[in-house]
Motif scaffolding. Sequence first.
Motif, PDB file in Angstrom:
ATOM      1  N   ASN A 130       1.095  -1.179  -0.030  1.00 45.32           N
ATOM      2  CA  ASN A 130      -0.141   0.349  -0.209  1.00 45.32           C
ATOM      3  C   ASN A 130       0.863   1.302  -0.112  1.00 45.32           C
ATOM      4  O   ASN A 130       0.517   1.517  -1.313  1.00 45.32           O
ATOM      5  CB  ASN A 130      -1.228   0.070   1.220  1.00 45.32           C
ATOM      6  CG  ASN A 130      -2.123   1.368   1.487  1.00 45.32           C
ATOM      7  OD1 ASN A 130      -1.675   2.735   1.695  1.00 45.32           O
ATOM      8  ND2 ASN A 130      -3.206   0.786   1.003  1.00 45.32           N
ATOM      9  N   SER A 134       1.649   4.166  -2.508  1.00 45.34           N
ATOM     10  CA  SER A 134       1.361   5.751  -2.375  1.00 45.34           C
ATOM     11  C   SER A 134       2.135   6.473  -2.341  1.00 45.34           C
ATOM     12  O   SER A 134       2.056   7.629  -2.873  1.00 45.34           O
ATOM     13  CB  SER A 134       0.647   5.456  -1.105  1.00 45.34           C
ATOM     14  OG  SER A 134      -0.495   4.846  -0.767  1.00 45.34           O
ATOM     15  N   ARG A 135       3.267   5.681  -2.310  1.00 49.26           N
ATOM     16  CA  ARG A 135       3.930   6.680  -2.575  1.00 49.26           C
ATOM     17  C   ARG A 135       4.238   7.041  -4.198  1.00 49.26           C
ATOM     18  O   ARG A 135       5.010   8.350  -4.734  1.00 49.26           O
ATOM     19  CB  ARG A 135       5.223   6.775  -1.724  1.00 49.26           C
ATOM     20  CG  ARG A 135       5.646   6.329  -0.727  1.00 49.26           C
ATOM     21  CD  ARG A 135       7.112   6.169  -0.592  1.00 49.26           C
ATOM     22  NE  ARG A 135       6.459   6.006   1.592  1.00 49.26           N
ATOM     23  CZ  ARG A 135       6.842   5.089   1.974  1.00 49.26           C
ATOM     24  NH1 ARG A 135       6.715   3.935   1.724  1.00 49.26           N
ATOM     25  NH2 ARG A 135       6.780   5.488   3.466  1.00 49.26           N
ATOM     26  N   ALA A 143      -2.997  10.481  -5.672  1.00 51.05           N
ATOM     27  CA  ALA A 143      -3.449  10.133  -3.743  1.00 51.05           C
ATOM     28  C   ALA A 143      -4.241   9.125  -3.500  1.00 51.05           C
ATOM     29  O   ALA A 143      -4.972   9.145  -4.796  1.00 51.05           O
ATOM     30  CB  ALA A 143      -3.627  10.841  -2.806  1.00 51.05           C
ATOM     31  N   TYR A 144      -3.519   7.995  -3.621  1.00 53.34           N
ATOM     32  CA  TYR A 144      -4.845   6.328  -3.255  1.00 53.34           C
ATOM     33  C   TYR A 144      -4.579   6.886  -1.872  1.00 53.34           C
ATOM     34  O   TYR A 144      -4.156   6.708  -0.781  1.00 53.34           O
ATOM     35  CB  TYR A 144      -3.125   5.218  -3.765  1.00 53.34           C
ATOM     36  CG  TYR A 144      -4.967   3.982  -3.569  1.00 53.34           C
ATOM     37  CD1 TYR A 144      -5.542   3.473  -4.106  1.00 53.34           C
ATOM     38  CD2 TYR A 144      -4.613   3.065  -2.249  1.00 53.34           C
ATOM     39  CE1 TYR A 144      -6.563   2.415  -4.062  1.00 53.34           C
ATOM     40  CE2 TYR A 144      -4.631   1.839  -2.012  1.00 53.34           C
ATOM     41  CZ  TYR A 144      -6.077   1.836  -3.012  1.00 53.34           C
ATOM     42  OH  TYR A 144      -7.129   0.400  -2.712  1.00 53.34           O
ATOM     43  N   ASP A 147      -5.499   4.210   3.573  1.00 60.10           N
ATOM     44  CA  ASP A 147      -4.507   4.236   4.028  1.00 60.10           C
ATOM     45  C   ASP A 147      -4.802   3.100   5.569  1.00 60.10           C
ATOM     46  O   ASP A 147      -4.178   3.515   6.113  1.00 60.10           O
ATOM     47  CB  ASP A 147      -4.274   5.196   4.290  1.00 60.10           C
ATOM     48  CG  ASP A 147      -4.854   6.168   5.442  1.00 60.10           C
ATOM     49  OD1 ASP A 147      -6.366   5.514   5.801  1.00 60.10           O
ATOM     50  OD2 ASP A 147      -4.283   7.184   6.150  1.00 60.10           O
ATOM     51  N   TRP A 151      -0.367  -0.374   6.803  1.00 52.13           N
ATOM     52  CA  TRP A 151       0.227   0.323   5.619  1.00 52.13           C
ATOM     53  C   TRP A 151       1.330   0.335   5.131  1.00 52.13           C
ATOM     54  O   TRP A 151       1.842   0.128   3.633  1.00 52.13           O
ATOM     55  CB  TRP A 151       0.001   2.349   4.867  1.00 52.13           C
ATOM     56  CG  TRP A 151       0.775   2.933   5.732  1.00 52.13           C
ATOM     57  CD1 TRP A 151       1.352   2.898   6.855  1.00 52.13           C
ATOM     58  CD2 TRP A 151       0.760   3.567   4.254  1.00 52.13           C
ATOM     59  NE1 TRP A 151       2.043   4.448   6.425  1.00 52.13           N
ATOM     60  CE2 TRP A 151       2.156   4.811   5.378  1.00 52.13           C
ATOM     61  CE3 TRP A 151       0.717   4.578   3.206  1.00 52.13           C
ATOM     62  CZ2 TRP A 151       2.410   6.303   5.135  1.00 52.13           C
ATOM     63  CZ3 TRP A 151       1.581   5.654   2.683  1.00 52.13           C
ATOM     64  CH2 TRP A 151       2.513   6.322   3.742  1.00 52.13           C
ATOM     65  N   LEU A 228      -7.937   7.747  -8.253  1.00 49.95           N
ATOM     66  CA  LEU A 228      -6.880   7.649  -7.768  1.00 49.95           C
ATOM     67  C   LEU A 228      -7.376   9.313  -7.859  1.00 49.95           C
ATOM     68  O   LEU A 228      -8.636   9.169  -8.174  1.00 49.95           O
ATOM     69  CB  LEU A 228      -5.259   8.271  -8.673  1.00 49.95           C
ATOM     70  CG  LEU A 228      -4.715   6.768  -8.965  1.00 49.95           C
ATOM     71  CD1 LEU A 228      -3.576   7.349  -9.649  1.00 49.95           C
ATOM     72  CD2 LEU A 228      -4.357   6.343  -7.304  1.00 49.95           C
ATOM     73  N   LYS A 231      -3.505  14.539  -5.562  1.00 48.07           N
ATOM     74  CA  LYS A 231      -2.825  14.855  -3.902  1.00 48.07           C
ATOM     75  C   LYS A 231      -3.266  16.044  -3.101  1.00 48.07           C
ATOM     76  O   LYS A 231      -3.027  17.159  -3.990  1.00 48.07           O
ATOM     77  CB  LYS A 231      -2.106  14.501  -4.333  1.00 48.07           C
ATOM     78  CG  LYS A 231      -0.390  14.693  -2.927  1.00 48.07           C
ATOM     79  CD  LYS A 231       0.658  14.568  -3.290  1.00 48.07           C
ATOM     80  CE  LYS A 231       1.237  14.318  -1.726  1.00 48.07           C
ATOM     81  NZ  LYS A 231       2.816  14.477  -2.553  1.00 48.07           N
TER      82      LYS A 231
END
Length: 471
Positions: A130, A134-135, A143-144, A147, A151, A228, A231
């Motif tokens: 996860n 995300s990164r 962003a996903y 979390d 994660w 997604l 961000k």
Amino acid sequence: MIMSRIEARRDEDTVAAGPLVDRLLGGLPPEAVLTDPDVTASYAHDMASFCPAGSPAVVVLPRTVEQVQHVMRTATELRVPVVPQGARTGLSGAANATDGCVVLSLTRMDRILEIDPVDRIAVVEPGVVNATLSRAVGEHGLAYPPDPSSWEMCTIGGNIGTASGGLCCVKYGVTAEYVLGLDVVLADGRLLSTGRRTVKGVAGYDLTRLFVGSEGSLGVVVRAVLALRPKPPEQLVLAAEFSSGAAASDAVCRVMAAGHVPSLLELMDRTTVKAVNDMARMGLPESTEALLLAAFDTTDPAADLAALGALCEEAGATQVVPAEDAAESEMLLQARRMSLVALEAVKGTTMIDDVCVPRSRLGELIEGVERISEKYRLTIGVVAHAGDGNTHPTVCFDASDPDESRRARKSFDEIMALGLELGGTITGEHGVGVLKKEWLAREAGPVSMEMQRAVKHAFDPLNILNPGKLF
């Protein structure tokens, strides 16, 4: 005599496993098929307590869809159960092995296949962690949101299997809301594609949602199309201290009724705060009975936190402290993320409830857990995604003490019953697995269970996919 019986049983297992392993090796590289008993035993269970686990005959670590199909075709032909696994961070026994099964570990299928900033989707294999996803999407300004607290370890496939939530659910929702489409290998080895890549789509039954939360009992997810979001701005966190869990719950109700949409609204009780301080020396205020953490990721988070802080004070907060910067905010979030690990350190073993109640009943749940804790003379810490009513009462006990273990199990069941009495559900994000099978039947009722079993039979008529879970 006893040793000779054990050796004879081992010989029987070897004979039984021989054809299975040979068939698996016909379509898999040798390094993908693990048979050493000491190694396979390490794949036998997830992180849940009080969940029986069997001894797998073999552990398979495929890298391709075709290899997963080969495993399922072999299992179907030989009538061998298959237990799909991710990182085994689950808390309900859903990934526990059964005797003689094939453990199908998907951790090596860990590629991010696509990130599309225009369509705002990511296409991933199930073994992607996860935090890694995300990164990666963050580098594209995306962003996903889902979390889970684990994660940094848990995989997307596992998140899909248990319909995971996380700290940001109050604003952004849970895993199910971000899974647009799936590729799934069915029990007989056929490949099924569900869903879409588009924002909208209502063609036919929503099979994608059916697989989300099915705990590997209907098919093996081998690819996922995930939605997604842009961000968001960096969030700022506020900590509010309360003299009781009821007062903190009242603050939560006031915040939601006023129309605020925090990116995070989490609660830690006194027991949890102390456990985190004991483990990490974080300096959290142990004088409080309940610590409420709130955050906004808006364009003016300070103003939003000020308004939320005022509502906390109206509810009786003894102190309201906004974080001064991102670093201080991250420290508070880290304290929340390590809560369950810290509680486990109190006695060595925990049973983690996952009861979700309507937000308006949150205070009653917390007070009820306090009574249950006193009744069974046990340490029970409560940490909660307060913004959506999902609580994690965590029973701390010494597993080597039979009486304490018995009391822990009884307290766990009473908390489950309390959640249902308050109009809640037995699991908000951890799943049913082995731990809550009896409670699923109580919550769902006989007609629902009949329909769910019919769905299971339609996808897996031989009952080889994760048998013994859910039902």
